[in-house]
Design an enzyme around this catalytic site. Structure first.
Site, PDB file in Angstrom:
ATOM      1  N   GLU A 288       0.882  -0.886   0.044  1.00 10.17           N
ATOM      2  CA  GLU A 288      -0.030  -0.070   0.015  1.00 10.17           C
ATOM      3  C   GLU A 288       0.793   1.105   0.057  1.00 10.17           C
ATOM      4  O   GLU A 288       1.670   1.333   1.033  1.00 10.17           O
ATOM      5  CB  GLU A 288      -0.773   0.147   1.258  1.00 10.17           C
ATOM      6  CG  GLU A 288      -1.914  -1.123   1.734  1.00 10.17           C
ATOM      7  CD  GLU A 288      -3.238  -0.814   0.682  1.00 10.17           C
ATOM      8  OE1 GLU A 288      -3.909  -1.765   0.534  1.00 10.17           O
ATOM      9  OE2 GLU A 288      -3.312   0.302  -0.107  1.00 10.17           O
ATOM     10  N   CYS A 322      -2.074   8.652   2.678  1.00  7.49           N
ATOM     11  CA  CYS A 322      -1.606   7.904   1.328  1.00  7.49           C
ATOM     12  C   CYS A 322      -2.678   8.578   0.181  1.00  7.49           C
ATOM     13  O   CYS A 322      -2.262   8.696  -1.023  1.00  7.49           O
ATOM     14  CB  CYS A 322      -1.278   6.564   1.471  1.00  7.49           C
ATOM     15  SG  CYS A 322      -2.942   5.842   2.033  1.00  7.49           S
ATOM     16  N   GLU A 419       4.297  13.440  -4.153  1.00 10.32           N
ATOM     17  CA  GLU A 419       3.565  13.297  -2.895  1.00 10.32           C
ATOM     18  C   GLU A 419       4.270  14.117  -1.844  1.00 10.32           C
ATOM     19  O   GLU A 419       5.163  14.029  -1.515  1.00 10.32           O
ATOM     20  CB  GLU A 419       3.369  11.737  -2.660  1.00 10.32           C
ATOM     21  CG  GLU A 419       2.589  11.707  -1.558  1.00 10.32           C
ATOM     22  CD  GLU A 419       2.302   9.954  -1.139  1.00 10.32           C
ATOM     23  OE1 GLU A 419       3.545   9.390  -0.847  1.00 10.32           O
ATOM     24  OE2 GLU A 419       1.350   9.531  -0.523  1.00 10.32           O
TER      25      GLU A 419
END
Lengths: 520, 475
Positions: A288, A322, A419
């Site tokens: 993940e 996330c 990110e």
């Protein structure tokens, strides 16, 4: 006071409304901002161990930058010990292997009961170590932890194999067996919740676990280890090691006796884990990883709700999600008004001591993240995005950053592609639905996405077209233990939660028996 | 009116007498009470109701809470089952209550896992299914396992989101009524569970004919099961599931572990005074071991002590009521008359209550009444067989098909019988092994549909297909 704040949707509207209505009768207990730390060692065979090397490392309070306490530093030697214990607990004929599947569920439910009992303490510990507001630790994180464990408790005696009508005189069936020793490496952004997401499916399906908790936030998971023992899980079924990625984490991903590794963290490290798994024993891998999730606001969206949700989508958990909606695409007709309202909302966001019920945003988790985020902010300015509010540290102690909004962001800017994992919102303009779908999909990531629109056809078209593991329509950050979550592309592989979440923890065995004569 | 073994405790006797009078009043007017109960259940099921808008996981939480309360009051409930149903207390406490708690928790776990599908149909459509609750479910419970049967009915119904109107057996209403108080305490919204005791012919008929009940579930005799299904067909085509009688074959091969086979065959017949739908009431023994098997079975049957089921050291209590008692004695007489060999027992026991001696018949042939009709009492039939094909034919030669068993060490034989026997459950080298995870139900006239396991949920779900036109379908 908190009730008024919550009803005004200034905190976390979607996530808070449901649990809060249940908690409305009983207010959140006041936190103890200096909780006792009872457990700071390595948990193997239901016992507490120092590191083989005797080394320790400090865990820091991100609100102050001060050391909370020292924690045993696990390394390869400790991983080896833990794997040995896990293997022994997984032997044919062991109490864990022979246990009724329904009893595994009973133990998981008991663990959920104990976490509920110690909810206030765990929430305070979580806030101390991670920096997230205590009200949120208590109402959201802990609520979801309990629900996740209870959800998977229910699956333990229900993931059936099949009997299969194959050709020939054979009786054929499948057994859904546990994979075996599962290495689980969890991140620091939702320490307790990520622990529950990993333990729930693994234990429900009968596996044994060697878990490495994040060095930034080991404390709450270690406390849960004591509850695992109290709940009655046999020794060796769950083993927990605090330690660093390059040492303990690497030891897990390359261990020859670990059958499967599950990792939640950065895409960068995800590559390393998969490589190590391939180079060692081909252990099964689920990941993940990161995301740069597009949040698409069509011009017919409910403006108030869309602004509210887009703010929540980015700023929740100090931007450390996330699936943060970190590319907010706004259709040109409503762009100016949307930007103005978003900036107003960001300016009003209360940053401060996470133990204070007025606080909506706590500190970032550590100095590394703090520096990295400020770095992205200055890159954003350098590359020509328009800084509309925030942009600097919010205090001179701890790792607080002002809620920051960039307008006129272009797809090729660094802040639109990488990110950031902080309270930095990017707002981009688009014209048509086909254009925004193409731009939204133009990313190496594919974790989540959202679209805000009242139109049925648009909603269906967009949700069908986005290459992401989750698509939210007219909402954001909606999670349920029942619903699978995971990434397309470099955002990961495999799914967690829901029935799908069981698959990675099962090994399918086909048993084919010759019989004298088959009859349908 | 209700009648069963007289309890020995005087105060309990008085309480029961006055309670019986109040119950009788309810029984006589139950068909009218049902109109009210169904209305309440319908209201609780309305779109937008608390029950309909509740998170599925919350339904599960309520079922788990109910299990907690049953655990808390385990002693009270077990005592009620014993006094009301003539059950051995230790069995009621350990087995019946154990099964109730586990079943509630099993179904609690399913509540938020009842999943529809998205379906790739032809054309530009987005299609999905909703697995909705059926609606108002009428549930009729028997007297042999009052609490277990109550839980087997309400747990899957509630976990799927239905509302229920339950009729406990007139012989054994106590534990169901007590559950009503726990259901309220657990926090189920009003109207979700409604419990109305009554007589079969009146109350049962009221339910099976009701135009606003969407589904009926019945456990009881095949004779009444037929009436229920007929009534459903004549009225509103309500969905029907039935768990009915049996005459289950238990087949023992010469290569079986003989001790285990004798013990399982004994318990398989005599458990709860023979009052089990799954009773292994036709024991087919392979010729070479027949005599030894009979000898050991007689010895085993003689070991049982009869008496007050509340007392420890008792292995067999009374039959449920006079009607059953007379029916069993009549069948025993037919066995004697038709030429079966009475090996032990064969008549009543004691001078009070409805006790019957553990009875064993050998040399039973397939045409005798005791080999064909469900006795529902402590009467064991042992027959002889020679070959596999023969015993398969004889075992299947019945309109029933609830359960069956085979005892053998041979893998080929075991798997052959697993396929060949026409029964909803086939046991290999065991008997009566049941658990909440396993579907249970009958072939042929032993019933329609399955209870428990994932399959049991299908009976409480109505599937709705939703098809939405979209501009362009992509895979």
């Amino acid at each position: 006071m908190l009730r008024a704040v919550v009803r005004g949707s200034r905190l976390c509207p979607a996530l808070l409304r449901a649990p809060f209505s249940a908690a409305a009768a009983s207010p959140i207990p006041a936190p103890n901002p200096r909780p006792d730390i009872a457990y700071n060692k390595i948990f193997i065979n239901n016992e507490w161990h120092d590191a083989v090397s005797k080394k320790t490392f400090p865990t820091i309070n991100p609100s102050t930058g001060e050391v909370i306490c020292q924690v045993a530093e696990g390394d390869k030697a400790d991983v080896d010990k833990a794997v040995k214990a896990a293997k022994a607990a997984f032997q044919l004929g062991s109490p864990w292997r022979r246990m009724d599947a329904s009893h595994r569920g009973k133990l998981l439910n008991r663990l959920a009961d104990l976490i509920e009992r110690d909810r206030a303490y765990l929430a305070a510990l979580e806030t101390l170590d991670n920096g997230k507001p205590y009200a949120i630790s208590y109402l959201v994180d802990l609520d979801m932890v309990v629900k996740c464990l209870r959800y998977f408790a229910g699956w333990s005696d229900k993931f059936h194999g099949k009997t299969i009508p194959m050709d020939g005189d054979f009786f054929c069936y499948t057994r859904h067996e546990p994979v075996g020793v599962c290495g689980q490496i969890i991140p620091w952004n939702f320490p307790l919740l990520m622990q529950a997401w990993k333990l729930g499916p693994a234990l429900a399906t009968g596996n044994v676990v060697v878990m490495k908790v994040a060095e930034q936030t080991p404390l709450s998971a270690l406390y849960v280890a004591s509850l695992i023992k109290e709940a009655g899980f046999p020794p060796g079924v769950v083993n927990i090691i605090p330690g660093y990625g390059p040492t303990a984490g690497a030891a897990i991903s390359s261990h020859m006796d670990i059958d499967k590794v599950a990792f939640t963290g950065s895409t960068e490290v995800g590559h390393l884990i998969q490589k190590a798994a391939a180079e060692s024993n081909l252990k099964r891998v689920t990941l993940e990883l990161g995301g740069k999730s597009p949040n698409i606001i069509m011009s017919d969206a409910d403006m108030d709700w869309a602004v509210d949700q887009a703010h929540f989508a980015l700023f929740f958990n100090q931007g450390q999600c996330c699936c943060a909606g970190s590319r907010t695409y706004v259709q040109e007709d409503i762009y100016n008004e949307f930007v103005e309202r978003s900036v107003e909302k960001a300016k009003a966001r209360v940053v401060g001591n996470p133990f204070d019920f007025k606080t909506e945003q706590g500190p970032q988790v550590d100095e590394d993240q703090f520096k990295k985020i400020l770095g992205y902010i200055s890159t954003g300015q350098r590359e020509g995005a328009k800084l509309l509010c925030g942009g600097s540290a919010a205090a001179d102690r701890g790792y607080f950053i002002q809620p920051t909004v960039f307008g006129d962001v272009q797809d090729n800017m660094t802040i639109a592609r990488e990110e950031i994992f902080g309270p930095v919102m990017q707002i981009l303009k688009f014209k048509t639905i086909e254009e925004v779908i193409e731009r939204a999909n133009d990313s190496k990531y594919g974790l989540a996405a959202a679209v805000f629109t009242k139109d049925l056809d648009k909603a269906n078209f967009v949700s069908q077209s986005l290459r992401t593991g989750t698509v939210w329509i007219n909402c954001y950050n909606v999670f349920g233990a029942q619903a699978p979550f995971g990434g397309y592309k470099a955002s990961g592989k495999g799914r967690e939660l829901g029935e799908y979440g069981l698959e990675a923890y099962m090994e399918v065995k086909n048993v084919t028996i010759k019989i004298p004569q088959k009859n349908s | 009116s209700k009648s069963c073994a007289t309890p020995k405790i005087p105060q309990m006797q008085n309480i029961l007498e006055s309670f019986k009078d109040r119950l009788l009043k309810i029984y006589h007017s139950s068909q009218f009470i049902y109109l009210v109960a169904v209305k309440a259940a319908r209201k609780a099921f309305e779109l937008g109701s608390t029950w309909r808008t509740m998170d599925a996981s919350e339904r599960g939480r309520l079922l788990n809470k109910l299990a907690d309360l049953v655990e808390r009051d385990r002693l009270i409930l077990a005592t009620m089952e014993t006094i009301d149903g003539g059950k051995l207390f230790s069995t009621a406490y350990l087995m019946d209550l154990g099964a109730c708690i586990k079943t509630l928790r099993y179904c609690a776990g399913w509540a938020d896992k009842i999943q529809g599908r998205t379906v790739p149909m032809d054309g530009n459509f987005f299609t999905f299914t909703r697995h909705e609750p059926i609606g108002v479910c009428g549930q009729i419970i028997p007297w042999n396992f009052p609490l277990v049967m109550f839980i087997w009915k309400i747990a899957p119904a509630l976990c799927c989101g239905n509302t229920v109107v339950v009729k406990p057996a007139e012989q054994t209403p106590l534990s169901a009524l007590y559950m009503g108080s726990l259901i309220k305490e657990a926090g189920f919204p009003p109207g979700v569970v409604n419990i109305v005791p009554g007589f079969g012919p009146t109350a049962g008929a009221a339910i099976s004919h009701h135009m606003d009940i969407d589904k009926i579930a019945f456990t009881g005799s095949t004779e009444v099961g037929k009436l229920i299904k007929e009534a459903a067909g004549k009225t509103n085509l309500k969905r029907v599931t039935l768990e009915l009688g049996g005459k289950s074959p238990n087949i023992i091969f010469a290569d079986a572990d003989l001790d285990a086979a004798v013990e399982f065959a004994h318990i398989g017949l005599f458990y709860h005074q023979g009052q089990c739908c799954i009773a292994g009431s036709r024991i087919f023994v392979e010729e070479p071991i027949y005599d030894e098997f009979v000898r050991r079975s007689i010895e085993r049957a003689k070991k049982n002590t009869l008496g007050d089921p509340l007392k420890p050291g008792v292995q067999q209590g009374p039959q449920i009521d006079k009607e059953q008692y007379n029916k069993i004695l009549d069948l025993i007489e037919s066995g004697k008359k038709e030429g079966a060999k009475l090996e032990c027992g064969g008549g009543p026991w004691g001078d009070k209550g409805y006790f019957i001696q553990p009875t064993v018949f050998s040399n039973v042939t397939d045409d005798m009444r005791i080999a064909k009709e469900e006795i529902f009492g402590p009467v064991q039939q042992i027959m002889k067989f020679k070959t596999v094909d023969e015993v398969i034919k004889r075992a299947n030669n019945t309109t029933y098909g609830l359960a069956a068993a085979v005892f053998t060490k041979d893998i080929d034989k075991a798997l052959t019988f697993a396929a060949a026997l026409q029964a909803g459950t086939v046991w290999v080298n065991c008997y009566s092994a049941l658990s909440a995870q396993c579907p249970f139900g009958g072939f042929k006239m032993s019933g329609n549909g399955r209870e428990m396991g994932e399959y049991g949920l299908h009976e409480y779900t109505e599937v709705k297909t939703v098809t939405i036109k979209i501009p362009q379908k992509n895979s």
